[in-house]
Design a protein around this motif. Sequence first.
Motif, PDB file in Angstrom:
ATOM      1  N   LYS A 147       0.836  -1.212   0.000  1.00 28.70           N
ATOM      2  CA  LYS A 147       0.000   0.000   0.000  1.00 28.70           C
ATOM      3  C   LYS A 147       0.865   1.254   0.000  1.00 28.70           C
ATOM      4  O   LYS A 147       0.556   2.238  -0.673  1.00 28.70           O
ATOM      5  CB  LYS A 147      -0.916   0.002   1.229  1.00 28.70           C
ATOM      6  N   ARG A 183       0.943   3.981  -3.062  1.00 27.35           N
ATOM      7  CA  ARG A 183       0.690   5.397  -2.787  1.00 27.35           C
ATOM      8  C   ARG A 183       1.853   6.253  -3.289  1.00 27.35           C
ATOM      9  O   ARG A 183       1.652   7.298  -3.912  1.00 27.35           O
ATOM     10  CB  ARG A 183       0.481   5.599  -1.275  1.00 27.35           C
ATOM     11  N   ASP A 238       1.474   9.258  -5.917  1.00 25.11           N
ATOM     12  CA  ASP A 238       1.461  10.552  -5.220  1.00 25.11           C
ATOM     13  C   ASP A 238       2.905  10.988  -4.916  1.00 25.11           C
ATOM     14  O   ASP A 238       3.502  10.567  -3.927  1.00 25.11           O
ATOM     15  CB  ASP A 238       0.647  10.384  -3.917  1.00 25.11           C
ATOM     16  N   TYR A 250       3.692  12.179  -1.430  1.00 20.01           N
ATOM     17  CA  TYR A 250       3.788  11.096  -0.443  1.00 20.01           C
ATOM     18  C   TYR A 250       5.119  10.370  -0.592  1.00 20.01           C
ATOM     19  O   TYR A 250       5.768  10.031   0.402  1.00 20.01           O
ATOM     20  CB  TYR A 250       2.625  10.102  -0.600  1.00 20.01           C
ATOM     21  N   LEU A 302      -0.462   6.038   6.833  1.00 16.92           N
ATOM     22  CA  LEU A 302      -1.425   5.080   6.277  1.00 16.92           C
ATOM     23  C   LEU A 302      -2.012   4.187   7.377  1.00 16.92           C
ATOM     24  O   LEU A 302      -2.695   3.206   7.092  1.00 16.92           O
ATOM     25  CB  LEU A 302      -0.764   4.221   5.199  1.00 16.92           C
ATOM     26  N   GLU A 347      -4.644   2.908  -7.707  1.00 15.56           N
ATOM     27  CA  GLU A 347      -3.743   2.635  -6.585  1.00 15.56           C
ATOM     28  C   GLU A 347      -3.892   1.206  -6.043  1.00 15.56           C
ATOM     29  O   GLU A 347      -2.899   0.533  -5.750  1.00 15.56           O
ATOM     30  CB  GLU A 347      -4.017   3.659  -5.468  1.00 15.56           C
TER      31      GLU A 347
END
Length: 200
Positions: free
Chosen positions: A52, A56, A60, A63, A78, A176
Motif C-alpha cells: 500500500k 501510494r 502521489d 507522499y 497510512l 492505486e
Amino acid sequence: MKQTDEADSRGYYRRMQSAIEELLILKGVFSGADVEREVKAMDSRNPGRGAKMVARAWVDPAYKARALHNGSAAAEELGFAVGPLRLIVLEDTPRVHNVIVCTLCSCYPRMLLGLPPEWYKSSNYRSRVVREPRTVLQEFGTRIPDDVEIRVHDSTADMRYMVLPLRPAGTEGLDEEQLAGLVTRDSLIGVAMAKAAAQA
Ligand code: FE
C-alpha cells in the motif's frame, strides 16, 4: 502417552517457548488473552501494508517524497504503527537496485511485511547477498543489468529498511489498489522486481 509423543515432536525451542509462556501467565506477567491478541495483531501485519505504501508513493509524488524522507512517519500516515524502530525507504531507480538483509540475525520490517521468509533468516542468504548480490538475485530469477548498481543494506537492531521498487512499465492505467496488487513481498525485500502482470 500420545500427548507426550506430540510434545516431544515439537522440538526443543517450541517446548521451551511453551514452558516460558505458561510460567509468565502463571506469574501474572500477561494473560492468555494478551498472547492471543498479540498473535492476531502479528497476523494482520503482512506485505499488503508495504504494498500500500509503494502504490501510494507511485501515484502521489508528495507522499513518495515524505516516505523517502521519513519512512516511519509515512507508514503511520497510512495507519501502520511502526513503534520505536526507524524505517528507511530505499528508492530503486533505473541506475540503482536495492536489496535488504540482516547479516547479524534476521531483522526485518515486520510491521510492514509480517514474518520473514525462511530463506531471509538463512546463513546462506545473509552471508552471500553481501558478497555476490548479483548472483544471489539471479538465483531468485531476478537479472539485474550490469550497468545497474546493486546496493545491499544491512539492517540493525533499531533500524529497518524497505525497498520502493520501480513502477513497472505499462501500468499507467491502473489505480492505486491495482498497483498495490503488483507489489510482492520479494519486491519489497529487493530480490524481485514489481511486475506489470498480476502476481499469484
Ligand atoms: Fe537482525
